[in-house]
Each structure stands twice: as C-alpha cells, then as structure tokens.
Design a protein around this motif. Structure first.
Motif, short mmCIF file in Angstrom:
data_model
loop_
_atom_site.label_atom_id
_atom_site.label_comp_id
_atom_site.label_asym_id
_atom_site.label_seq_id
_atom_site.Cartn_x
_atom_site.Cartn_y
_atom_site.Cartn_z
N LEU A 146 0.81 -1.22 0.00
CA LEU A 146 0.00 0.00 0.00
C LEU A 146 0.84 1.26 0.00
CD1 LEU A 146 -2.80 -0.99 2.56
CD2 LEU A 146 -2.82 -1.20 0.08
N THR A 147 2.14 1.14 0.28
CA THR A 147 3.03 2.30 0.31
C THR A 147 4.26 2.00 -0.52
OG1 THR A 147 4.03 1.47 2.35
CG2 THR A 147 2.25 3.08 2.58
N SER A 148 4.98 3.07 -0.88
CA SER A 148 6.23 2.93 -1.62
C SER A 148 7.36 2.55 -0.66
CB SER A 148 6.55 4.23 -2.35
OG SER A 148 6.66 5.30 -1.43
N ASP A 149 8.56 2.40 -1.22
CA ASP A 149 9.69 1.98 -0.38
C ASP A 149 10.01 2.99 0.71
OD1 ASP A 149 9.92 -0.29 -1.90
OD2 ASP A 149 11.48 0.52 -3.22
N ASP A 150 9.76 4.28 0.45
CA ASP A 150 10.04 5.30 1.46
C ASP A 150 8.84 5.58 2.37
OD1 ASP A 150 8.45 6.48 -0.42
OD2 ASP A 150 9.63 8.33 -0.59
N GLY A 151 7.80 4.76 2.25
CA GLY A 151 6.66 4.90 3.15
C GLY A 151 5.62 5.88 2.71
N GLN A 152 5.66 6.35 1.48
CA GLN A 152 4.64 7.26 0.98
C GLN A 152 3.38 6.47 0.59
OE1 GLN A 152 4.79 10.48 1.03
NE2 GLN A 152 6.98 10.85 1.37
N GLU B 212 -10.28 -0.56 -5.16
CA GLU B 212 -9.18 -0.71 -4.20
C GLU B 212 -9.59 -0.22 -2.82
OE1 GLU B 212 -6.40 -2.25 -4.56
OE2 GLU B 212 -6.77 -2.71 -6.67
N VAL B 213 -10.36 0.87 -2.77
CA VAL B 213 -10.83 1.37 -1.48
C VAL B 213 -11.68 0.32 -0.78
CG1 VAL B 213 -12.36 3.06 -0.39
CG2 VAL B 213 -10.67 3.82 -2.06
N ALA B 214 -12.58 -0.33 -1.53
CA ALA B 214 -13.42 -1.37 -0.94
C ALA B 214 -12.57 -2.54 -0.46
CB ALA B 214 -14.45 -1.84 -1.97
N LEU C 37 -9.87 2.05 6.98
CA LEU C 37 -8.96 2.49 5.92
C LEU C 37 -7.59 2.86 6.48
CD1 LEU C 37 -11.38 4.80 3.89
CD2 LEU C 37 -10.38 2.66 3.07
N LEU C 38 -7.57 3.51 7.61
CA LEU C 38 -6.32 4.04 8.14
C LEU C 38 -5.43 2.96 8.73
CD1 LEU C 38 -4.79 6.70 8.57
CD2 LEU C 38 -5.92 6.92 10.78
#
Length: 484
Positions: free
Chosen positions: A312-318, A329-331, A372-373
């Motif tokens: 769900l995040t990139s390698d740097d945590g974004q 994807e949200v569901a 979600l969070l």
C-alpha cells in the motif's frame, strides 16, 4: 429576518445564564460575562467566515437542525446531563464549524479579559451549542445561513479599525492639521509676503568641477557587512528527515505521511466533510497507534497483521494515493481493515462512537476511517522498520500520543489511554456483556448424552416453545406446578 448580534447575545446570555455557566468552568460571574461578551461575537464572525463556502454553510445548517431548541440556558443545563452534553457537543463543534479561528480564539479572549485560557476555552465550548440553538430559534436554517450570519457579523475588520481610528468630534479644531515634512508653508490670505533675497549664481567654472578632478578622486569601495549567523535563513541547510527509530521521530514520520493532501483524501473517502475532513486522519492516527501499542504490549504479533499491507506504500513509506482514487481498491482495503478492528480495538462500537463524537461524524464514518487508516499505518510502519515491528519503540511512542492530537481533539485522550492500557472506556458497556447467554434454569445431562428420539416418534416443538409461560396471575419467577 434581520437580528442584531448584541441583542441576541444579551437576551439569551443574560445575567442569570452567565451566573449558571460561570461555576461550571471555575470563573466568577463577572469575569465569565466579560469572556462571553468578548468571545461570542468572535464565534459569530468565525461562523460567518465558514458559511462562505458551500460545505461550511451546509454543516452549520445541519448542526442547527440537529440541536434541540433550548428555550434558555437554564433550561438546557437543567436537562439530565445537560452540562456534560453541552461540553461534549462544544468540543466536537468548535473545530468543525469555526475552522482555523478555533485555535487562536481562546487565547485572544484570554488576552482581552485576563482570564485563564483553559477556562475560556471550556466556557466558549459550552456556549457554542447554545448560541447555535438560539440562532435556529431566530430563523437560521438551510437556505439563509450565509446571509443571516454575514448580517450578524457586522463591519469588516478594516472598516471597524477605520471607524475606531477616526478623531473625535472637535479634535480638528483643537489641533492644526499636520503637514508633510519638507513642504513649504502656504501663507494665509491677506498676509504680506516678503520677497526672497536674490542670490547671484556663481560662474560655471566655480559651480562645476573639472572632469580631471572627478577622474582623480579615488572611489573607496564599500564592502557590505556579512550578516550575522542568526540572520542566515534556516532553509539554507537541508532539514534532516525524522528518525523512525526514536519515538518522537517515528511519530513525526507518521504525521508527515498522513498529513496534507493524503490525510484530506482519506477523510473524504471515509465520508467526512468540511474542515474535519482535513484533520480526521491526523486525529485518528494516535488512536490507531494506541491500539497497536496495546496489542504489542499484550504480546500480539503485529508482523503477521502488517505483512499483507506492505504494497500500500512505496519503499520510502509514501501512501499510494492512486489506490484511494479507485473505488475497487478502497473497498478492498476497507474490507481487510474491518477484519482487524475487533482484534485491535476490542469494543469497536464504543471506540467508533467516541471517535465519531470527537470528529463530528457518525459511528459508521469513524468505523470506515479506522478500517482504511489501520492497514495504511501498518504499511508505513513496515517500511520504516523492515526488520520487524518488534523493533518499534512502542512504550515511548504511546507516551507521546496524547500530545500528538490536533488542537480541539483533546477529548480523544481518554480513548487513547484506554487502548494503550487495555482497559474499558469509562462509562462504556462492553458489547460482550450484552451478548453473553444467560444460564439456563433447567438442569439435566448434556445435550450429547440425551437419548436419540426413535424414528417413529414425532419431533417435539423447539426448545424455546417448551419454556413455561408466566401465568397471568402468578409472579414471573414462580414455577408452574401440576399436582396429581
């Protein structure tokens, strides 16, 4: 309908109302009256500013429609739990409806009145639901929120300052008007003017220096002084990113990931609107971290929970915001997150209800926000600690969670303390107690030991129908008895 702000405040928050509100926040009635006199007009101005946007206008209209029509302050306080309900409503409504003004308003009023800022904040939180109810009873509703509040707002600050700066009547006669520096005085009419003496001009050879003199005059270069070290801008050196290995650094790292546009997008997807949408994710972030800290403290394996959410995040945590743009994807994320709620938050209904009250939304919106969070937070933590979430400084992180709450959401501190310690929320009734089956009155062998009915016998009615019904003239607890 045109009403006057001063008349509204003085009629609804009369001396009796002030005397009833003052002891609730520990102020003397006289000082409490000064606080309300200074703070209520500022609240009206902040409401008028929020009403200039369609979202703010709609939120104010919905709030006024949902509030009871309190006939008076005394009547509102005399209801069961009146003061507590007003305080909770104020804590929720102030950041949602007053916007950016909510943070600086108590300090501004405290500076004007000399009252303690914390008591000023508590009193204005009590007063805001009452003020909105009074506005509703005077005709404020959907369709006229903006014009009615703008009418109550009064003159613009610039116009008001101009009016205050005007000299009082008669001041122009008492003092002569000031003339700009260097201007020649203009004599009054009828005053004889003496001619100025004529000074003969010197010859050109005396008035103008020779070109050779100009060329021979050496120019002294003027070096600009070096600025002191304190004057060097901070931006000159790159700011080091927060260190996720420390509690403070990790908390700052997470706030950076879930603030700004990312946090606003998460709040909007969860169903929050207005100003709360911008702060919903940052307000819920310490709550999620408190639940994870409590789980880690109880020996839970967070790595197993977090492993599916790493992409769900990139390698740097974004955070990958493209996922939040896709309903599919949200569901998917929400569905996976809902599966975590019971194991992390315990009594989910109590937690989402408390969070919804603080954010000014429903329990469903808060449940969706947590669903979600939570996966996104686990993903960021996995990127920050690739060696495993056991290396996260959970103890130190939990100590700073209350201080990480955005301004106006301090009421969530109780929820954070409950989740980190694993204790029930004060005043909350656990859903497990409500669903625990009662002990059966009838005693006998276990169901597995009972003989099987013969195939020829007809099955009897369900067990629930065999229970004896209470006799209309017999107490419910008395057992039926047949003799003979």
């Amino acid at each position: 309908m045109s009403i006057n702000a001063t008349d509204l405040i003085q009629s609804y928050f009369d001396p009796d109302a002030v005397a009833r509100l003052a002891p609730l926040v520990g102020l003397e009635p006289e000082l409490a009256g000064q606080v309300l006199e200074a703070g209520l007009p500022l609240q009206l101005r902040a409401l008028a500013h929020s009403a200039r946007t369609p979202e703010g206008e709609a939120m104010i209209a919905e709030t006024v429609a949902a509030l009871p029509p309190f006939g008076s302050v005394a009547g509102a306080l005399e209801e069961s739990g009146g003061a507590d309900h007003l305080q909770q409503a104020g804590e929720m409504l102030v950041p949602a409806l007053l916007g950016e003004a909510a943070d600086g308003l108590p300090a501004q009023v405290a500076a004007q009145t000399g009252a303690d800022p914390a008591r000023v904040q508590a009193l204005l939180q009590l007063a805001l639901p009452l003020l909105l109810s009074a506005l509703g009873q005077r005709g404020l509703k959907a369709g006229n929120v903006a014009p009615m509040l703008l009418d109550l707002e009064g003159p613009e600050p610039a116009k008001a300052a101009t009016a205050f700066n005007e000299p009082p009547a008669g001041a122009a006669d008492a003092a002569p008007p000031l003339e700009p520096e260097g201007a020649e005085a203009v004599p009054a009419e009828g005053t004889p003017v003496e001619p100025l003496p004529v000074v003969p001009e010197p010859p050109a050879s005396e008035s103008m220096p020779l070109a050779s003199e100009v060329m021979e005059t050496p120019e002294v270069p003027v070096e600009a002084p070096e600025p002191p070290a304190s004057a060097v801008p901070v931006d000159a050196a790159p700011t080091a990113p927060p260190d996720p290995s420390t509690p403070q650094g990790l908390l700052k790292h997470l706030q950076t990931r879930f603030g700004g546009a990312v946090g606003q997008q998460i709040g909007a997807v969860a169903g929050f609107g207005g100003g709360v949408r911008k702060q919903a994710a940052l307000a819920a972030l310490p709550v999620v971290l408190a639940a994870l800290a409590g789980k880690a403290g109880a020996g839970g394996n967070l790595d197993t929970l977090a492993r599916p959410f790493a992409p769900l995040t990139s390698d740097d945590g974004q955070v990958n915001t493209a996922l939040l743009d896709s309903p599919v994807e949200v569901a998917r994320i929400e569905g996976q997150g809902r599966g975590l709620l019971a194991s992390l938050f315990g009594d989910v209904n109590a937690v989402t209800g408390r969070l919804g009250s603080a954010l000014g939304g429903s329990g469903d919106s808060s449940r969706r926000l947590l669903a979600l969070l939570t996966p996104l937070v686990l993903s960021v933590l996995t990127r920050a600690h690739p060696g495993g979430l056991g290396a996260v400084p959970w103890g130190g992180l939990a100590d700073g969670l209350k201080g990480a709450l955005p301004p106006g959401f301090s009421s969530l501190g109780v929820l954070i303390a409950s989740l980190t310690s694993g204790t029930p929320l004060p005043g909350a009734v656990s859903s497990a107690v409500q669903t625990t089956p009662r002990a059966t009155v009838r005693q006998g062998p276990p169901a597995s030991a009972s003989p099987k009915p013969s195939p020829s016998s007809r099955p009897g009615p369900p067990v629930s129908r065999r229970l004896p019904r209470p006799h209309p003239h017999r107490p419910a607890g008395a057992a039926a008895c047949r003799c003979g």
